[in-house]
Write a protein that holds these residues in place. Structure first.
Motif, PDB file in Angstrom:
ATOM      1  N   VAL A 263      17.438  10.941  51.709  1.00  0.00           N
ATOM      2  CA  VAL A 263      17.581  12.217  52.215  1.00  0.00           C
ATOM      3  C   VAL A 263      16.294  13.064  52.378  1.00  0.00           C
TER       4      VAL A 263
ATOM      5  N   TYR B  70      20.350  22.245  52.371  1.00  0.00           N
ATOM      6  CA  TYR B  70      20.775  21.048  52.851  1.00  0.00           C
ATOM      7  C   TYR B  70      21.051  20.168  51.424  1.00  0.00           C
TER       8      TYR B  70
ATOM      9  N   ASN C 227      24.130  21.763  49.683  1.00  0.00           N
ATOM     10  CA  ASN C 227      25.286  21.422  50.565  1.00  0.00           C
ATOM     11  C   ASN C 227      25.370  19.883  50.100  1.00  0.00           C
ATOM     12  N   CYS C 228      24.717  19.007  50.159  1.00  0.00           N
ATOM     13  CA  CYS C 228      24.874  17.576  49.998  1.00  0.00           C
ATOM     14  C   CYS C 228      25.686  17.226  48.643  1.00  0.00           C
TER      15      CYS C 228
ATOM     16  N   ASP D  70      28.857  18.207  51.389  1.00  0.00           N
ATOM     17  CA  ASP D  70      29.085  18.975  52.724  1.00  0.00           C
ATOM     18  C   ASP D  70      27.865  18.431  53.400  1.00  0.00           C
ATOM     19  N   LEU D  71      27.941  17.876  54.496  1.00  0.00           N
ATOM     20  CA  LEU D  71      26.755  17.408  55.299  1.00  0.00           C
ATOM     21  C   LEU D  71      26.437  18.053  56.546  1.00  0.00           C
TER      22      LEU D  71
ATOM     23  N   THR E  38      21.916  17.423  61.967  1.00  0.00           N
ATOM     24  CA  THR E  38      22.637  17.397  60.730  1.00  0.00           C
ATOM     25  C   THR E  38      23.336  15.910  60.767  1.00  0.00           C
TER      26      THR E  38
ATOM     27  N   SER F 157      20.988  13.101  60.096  1.00  0.00           N
ATOM     28  CA  SER F 157      21.033  13.045  58.634  1.00  0.00           C
ATOM     29  C   SER F 157      22.303  12.395  58.002  1.00  0.00           C
ATOM     30  N   GLY F 158      23.397  13.007  58.427  1.00  0.00           N
ATOM     31  CA  GLY F 158      24.609  12.695  57.802  1.00  0.00           C
ATOM     32  C   GLY F 158      24.947  10.940  58.023  1.00  0.00           C
TER      33      GLY F 158
ATOM     34  N   ILE G 225      22.246   9.101  55.864  1.00  0.00           N
ATOM     35  CA  ILE G 225      22.796   9.125  54.339  1.00  0.00           C
ATOM     36  C   ILE G 225      23.879   8.421  54.118  1.00  0.00           C
TER      37      ILE G 225
END
Length: 311
Positions: A20, A66, A69-70, A74-75, A276, A279-280, A283
């Motif tokens: 991440v 971030y 949220n992860c 929440d992504l 986002t 990254s989402g 991950i």
């Protein structure tokens, strides 16, 4: 056993945290912003959009937000599609997973059978054919193989038959899954078959196999009860990385066969600098690889009683 699992889970969480962190900072190094397309918006509009998504804050503050949220699952919101990233991933992953599972089942079953047949019939035509298929699977990239399958087994074959036998592109029916699953799974099939052949040859020359033959056991019983179970262990070992490789390899195949899976969103997110979304998806696939590896490690211990899971 429980101590081993907890230790593995701890390592998995640390690996995911590193993933991440690296992904977050690397994606902010991409040139451009997600709000500048063909036309550059006025500075006031650009500043307003950055404030809406928190991109006006210092980078370390954005990173902390971030991470929080992860932890909540929440992504974030996709900057390009203005929808929750997790919702987009889950919808698209169902298609990618369907394709990947078909390719994995084909690769494992066909690879084990080809490898076992090549070892039992060593030096025969079956052995040669198996190694030729393995060589093609290893040396020919999936995107070239996909294009060749489209041209010969879809376009030319359909013209020869006078009707659509195998569709060139699309997704939905069983026929539309045949070519992409074959193109995606052939490389893994080659790896599995070569590994299975080598392992089978080692097991067949073991002393306990010679003892079983001297006791008068049938060849079928020896192969099924004593040879296959021990020879398949190396295949189980590489199954986790193989599954992850097949799942991530769907990006190229999905583009070639116009399949509405994860590949479409991942490629577009990089093109649009959708932080986002990049990254989402990274991950998500990183977590998939970690889980697959953990499951295979535990499965390895259950299959082979010689493997001790406790320290």
């Amino acid at each position: 056993m429980s101590r081993y699992i907890l230790k593995r889970v701890a390592y998995a969480l640390l690996t995911l945290l590193a993933l991440v962190t690296i992904t977050f900072f690397l994606m902010h190094m991409l040139p451009g912003t997600p709000f500048i397309g063909d036309k550059t918006p006025p500075p006031s509009v650009l500043a307003s959009m950055e404030a809406k998504y928190g991109l006006d804050k210092p980078l370390i503050v954005q990173y902390g937000m971030y991470l929080r949220n992860c932890l909540k699952g929440d992504l974030g919101i996709s900057l390009s599609y203005e929808k929750p990233v997790l919702d987009i991933i889950l919808d698209a992953f169902l298609v990618s997973a369907d394709l990947g599972i078909r390719a994995i089942i084909f690769a494992v079953i066909a690879g084990v059978l080809l490898g076992a047949l090549a070892a039992v019939k060593r030096g025969s035509a079956a052995d040669t054919l198996s190694m030729i298929i393995a060589m093609i699977g290893v040396s020919v990239p999936s995107f070239i193989l996909g294009a060749l399958l489209q041209y010969f087994l879809a376009l030319k074959l359909n013209q020869a038959l006078g009707h659509t036998f195998l569709p060139v592109q699309g997704w939905g029916s069983f026929k539309q899954t045949v070519l992409p699953a074959f193109a995606l799974g052939l490389s893994s099939l080659a790896t599995v078959s070569r590994l299975m052949r080598t392992s089978m040859l080692d097991v067949l020359s073991a002393d306990y196999i010679k003892t079983a033959k001297s006791k008068g056991l049938s060849q079928r019983l020896i192969l099924w009860r004593h040879t296959l179970r021990n020879a398949i262990m190396p295949v189980v070992t590489v199954l986790g990385p193989t599954i992850a490789a097949v799942m991530t390899g769907t990006f190229v195949i999905e583009s070639i066969f116009n399949i509405p899976g994860m590949g479409k969103y991942f490629v577009m997110s990089i093109k649009n600098s959708d932080y986002t979304m990049i990254s989402g998806t990274t991950i998500f696939y990183g977590a998939l690889l970690i889980v697959c590896t953990l499951v295979v490690d535990l499965l390895y211990g259950f299959i082979d009683p010689r493997v001790k899971l406790e320290e």
